[in-house]
Every structure is written in C-alpha cells, then in structure tokens.
Design an enzyme around this catalytic site. Sequence first.
Site, PDB file in Angstrom:
ATOM      1  N   SER A 218     -51.112  -8.729  83.465  1.00 17.98           N
ATOM      2  CA  SER A 218     -50.328  -9.658  83.598  1.00 17.98           C
ATOM      3  C   SER A 218     -50.712 -11.191  84.343  1.00 17.98           C
ATOM      4  O   SER A 218     -51.448 -11.014  85.287  1.00 17.98           O
ATOM      5  CB  SER A 218     -48.883  -9.304  84.624  1.00 17.98           C
ATOM      6  OG  SER A 218     -48.254  -8.266  84.106  1.00 17.98           O
TER       7      SER A 218
ATOM      8  N   ASP B 190     -41.198 -16.200  84.760  1.00 20.07           N
ATOM      9  CA  ASP B 190     -41.993 -15.418  85.473  1.00 20.07           C
ATOM     10  C   ASP B 190     -43.385 -16.073  85.557  1.00 20.07           C
ATOM     11  O   ASP B 190     -44.579 -15.472  85.135  1.00 20.07           O
ATOM     12  CB  ASP B 190     -42.176 -14.421  84.650  1.00 20.07           C
ATOM     13  CG  ASP B 190     -42.947 -13.213  85.144  1.00 20.07           C
ATOM     14  OD1 ASP B 190     -43.128 -13.082  86.221  1.00 20.07           O
ATOM     15  OD2 ASP B 190     -43.301 -12.178  84.250  1.00 20.07           O
TER      16      ASP B 190
ATOM     17  N   HIS C  89     -44.119 -12.135  88.618  1.00 17.80           N
ATOM     18  CA  HIS C  89     -43.863 -10.777  89.232  1.00 17.80           C
ATOM     19  C   HIS C  89     -45.062 -10.179  89.702  1.00 17.80           C
ATOM     20  O   HIS C  89     -45.224  -9.372  90.536  1.00 17.80           O
ATOM     21  CB  HIS C  89     -43.307  -9.779  88.232  1.00 17.80           C
ATOM     22  CG  HIS C  89     -44.280  -9.328  87.027  1.00 17.80           C
ATOM     23  ND1 HIS C  89     -44.530 -10.313  85.784  1.00 17.80           N
ATOM     24  CD2 HIS C  89     -45.475  -8.350  87.059  1.00 17.80           C
ATOM     25  CE1 HIS C  89     -45.356  -9.434  85.282  1.00 17.80           C
ATOM     26  NE2 HIS C  89     -45.812  -8.592  85.948  1.00 17.80           N
TER      27      HIS C  89
END
Lengths: 218, 303
Positions: A168, A93, A62
Amino acid sequence: MTTTAAVGLAGQNALLRGSVSAAIVEMLDALRHSVVQVRVGQRGGGTGIIWRPDGAVLTNYHVVAQGGSDLQALFTDGRLLEARLFEADPSLDLALLEVSARDLPAVCVGDSARLRVGELVFALGHPWGERWVATVGVVSGLGTLHLPGHRSSISFIRSDVRLAPGNSGGPLLNARGEVVGINAMVFGGDLGVAIASRVASEWARDATSRRARLGVEV
Amino acid sequence: MEEQNQGLELLAALSRQMADAVDHISPALVLINSRPRLPGSGIVFSPEVVLTAEHVLEREEDLTVLTYDGRTLQGRLIGRDVTSDLAVLRVPGLNLAPALPASEPARVGQLTLAVGRPSAEGPMASIGIVSAVGGPLRTGRGAVLEKYIRTDATPYPGFSGGPLIDVEGNVLGMLTTGLVPNVALGIPAAAAWHIADLLARQGFVKRGYLGISTQPVRLPPHQRAGRAQEGGLLVVGVQEGSPAAKGGLLLGDLVVSLDGQPVSDPDSLQALLVGDRVGTEAKVEVIRGGELKTLTITIGQRQ
C-alpha cells in the site's frame, strides 16, 4: 536443416541477449531508490514514494492513519529518518509525509490518462514486510468513481500485478518507469487497485500550495 | 548504453503490442446478460452470431448482448453443448467483424492475455502464459475435452466465454471456468470454432453413443488373446435396446479396440465416438472367454 535451425536460434538469442529482461532489471534497480518503507511505530506499515527531492514522500492515508507522531521512512541506503504527516485525505486514501532530507531521487510521474488496458505495469513495495519486492502484470481495467467531497470523478486503475499488505502506498509503474498509479487496494476485491497518478499529483500539488497559503496567513 | 536503450525500446514495444492486442480484439468482444448479477463475455463468431460459455447461460429467454460501441441487442439461443461448455447466440443487427482464431495452436510458454467484457466500463485483461496444452481431460460434466489450454492468467468474474488471445490479438481459445470449477481453461480455438459452427448450423452437436458402462482393467499376459495390449475395458453394464445390445455386446466382455484403435480407458473410447461416426458401423473387438471376437455395432446418437 538442423544446423540452420540452430544457427537461426543462436542468432535470435544474440539479438535479444538479455535485452528486455535486462532493461526491466536496470529500470527497477534505478527506481527502487525512489521507494521507501513507511514504518509506523517501529513496524513496517507500507510503502512510500519519493515525490519531490525536498523530502516529500507520498503514501496511502491508511498506512499512516494509526501512526500518530511515530512515523519513519527507511531508504535503500539504510537511513531511517523521522517522518512528519504533512497533509492527508482519508477519502482519496492519500497522505504526504515530510522527511528532513535534500536531493532525494524523486520519481518521474507519468500521465495516467494515457494508460491502455493490456499494457505492462510493475509494482515496487514491501509485501508482508519483505523489502523492495518487484511484481509485474498488465493494466486490467480503467475506471472512475465519485467520492463524497470531491467535485470531479476519481480515476483508478485495476491491475493483475500481485500485491499484498505492505504494498500500500507504493508505485504502479509503466514500461518507461514512470509512476502511473499509487497502489492502494482500498476498493477491495481480488485484483489490485491503484489511484491514478493524475489524481495523486493534482492532490499533492494542491495540498502543498494550500499549506503554503496557510503559512503566509499564520 | 546503446544496448540498454534498445532494451528499453523493446520493453516499451512489447507493452504497446499487448495494449494493441486488446484494442484489436475489443470490437469482437461482447458482454452477455444471461444470469443474475454476474454477466458473461462472448466472442463475435460471425456478423450475427456470438460464441460464449454454455454455463454462463442460466436462462434461455431475455438474453441481451452489449457491444463495444454501446449497443444493447436481443440475442436468441441457437444451440448449447453442455459437454464442451460452448453455446452460440444469434444476435440480429449485431453486424460486427468476427474475431480471428490464431493461425497456430497455443504453445507452452507463449504470452497470452485473458480478455473479457464483464461490465460496461470497457474490456478487462490479465496476463499470463500458456502453462500447459494437454488432453484428454475428463471434466466434471461427463465430458472429455480432447485438448485444452491451461493458463496462469487471472480469470476475473465475468470472463467466462471471452477469449484467450495472443500478442497479435488473435484467439488462442475460449476461456471458461465452468469445465473445472474455478480453474481457467481455454478450449482451443480450432475445436471451439468447429463446435460453434455445428451449433450455428444445426443447433446441437452429435455425439456417438454405445450404451455401455465400462471399467478399465489390466489384462494378465495369458488373457490377452495373443494381443500385446496390457489393458482393456470390462463391460459392467449394457443398456437394453442400445446400439451395444443390438450389436451383441455382453456383460463381462473385455473391449480392446474400436475400428482397430486400441481402447484401454473410457476416455480413449469416448474420443473415438465423435459426431461424424453417428449412424455408421464400427468393428468392436472384444475378448470373450479368452478368445478374440469382432462385433459390428452401429453407433447411435447420445440424446
């Protein structure tokens, strides 16, 4: 009485002088060089982990999903290198990027299957774009979930390490400085969620060999 | 270099010790199904009794307990105490070793883990330190908590009723977010164990009762009736037929002490009305018309 207490305390301090705290400092100081900022269209997007010395950088899908061909990796020495999306798996992901560099300081990957609830973990990343920020916590819980298109269940790690957007794709590290998870937060909630390192390393290995096979066929 | 290695070993040892602490408490940590959607946690208090947070029990029937070894057992409510947010369940067949309270009370700065069993997936934990040990604390439930533990460990959903443990895996307190909404407070193990023992034996906790409404006031120097105390409690209501009414307490009296202990706010008075005072006589000093008077009041029991 007072004297004894004072001596006792001083002795204890000598024994512990900086030890645990200094060990954390040294560990994170070495590891930060294995962490990059993944930049998407000139903006800080997320965090990347130097997975192999040959230029393979692991991050979350992402983070780079909207990036197209405008991806870069910022290193601790100030180098800003173009990055190419090598492989991606939206359901896990995960994404592997490739940068043109050699002899990069790759991380050590630990065995996430041996993690225990309560053990210390650290995160390195760029929360809200602030670069190379370290946070600490413990493994809060261990879980598994089934994802469509995957045969086996996927292990994940919950932790109370403070994370924010920008973390992230960054590493969750154990007390020995090994990567045990990829901070993702994609499964939501008020606690950090990381993809277990075992899942990530299997995927990265398979992705690389798949590419190699395709290369031969072409 | 040697110093560095020693540091890394200590860091690894600390990490291992905290995981060991979770392992240590885990068999004495149960999940409690007592409300829709979100379960609560509970602490094994004796081989067949579980201690939990009162507010977690949204129903009194159909209470089930899930143990660390995967057994689901029926629980029966023995007693609940709204004011301290503690409740105990009897769980026939539980047969687990009780959790151990820490031998020393919590100290500010001490490392602690909040531990719960909010799902069948296993125990969960978060780390913090003992941020404060304070009290008394007036809670939103009309209760006064004599002592409480404040921590910055995250109380995940379903953690209420579980323990705050030290790095040995012993219980510093029972965690609840029910006393002050969304604030993680620990009821110190000593108090929690004492109340749990009363609830397990008699099903309720006796609380002393006078039957008055009061308001703290400052006493001007010339109205202190010769005492040094700067504040007192103005009686603004006396319940008919209450222990206070029977003892002759009147509207407008200024309560300054109970059993020789100065009282200047409702909390300090409440703290003196503990369970074992019920049914006994107390000497209550009041200032009435500028003069000190001593009344004898038999402390009643709050219903």
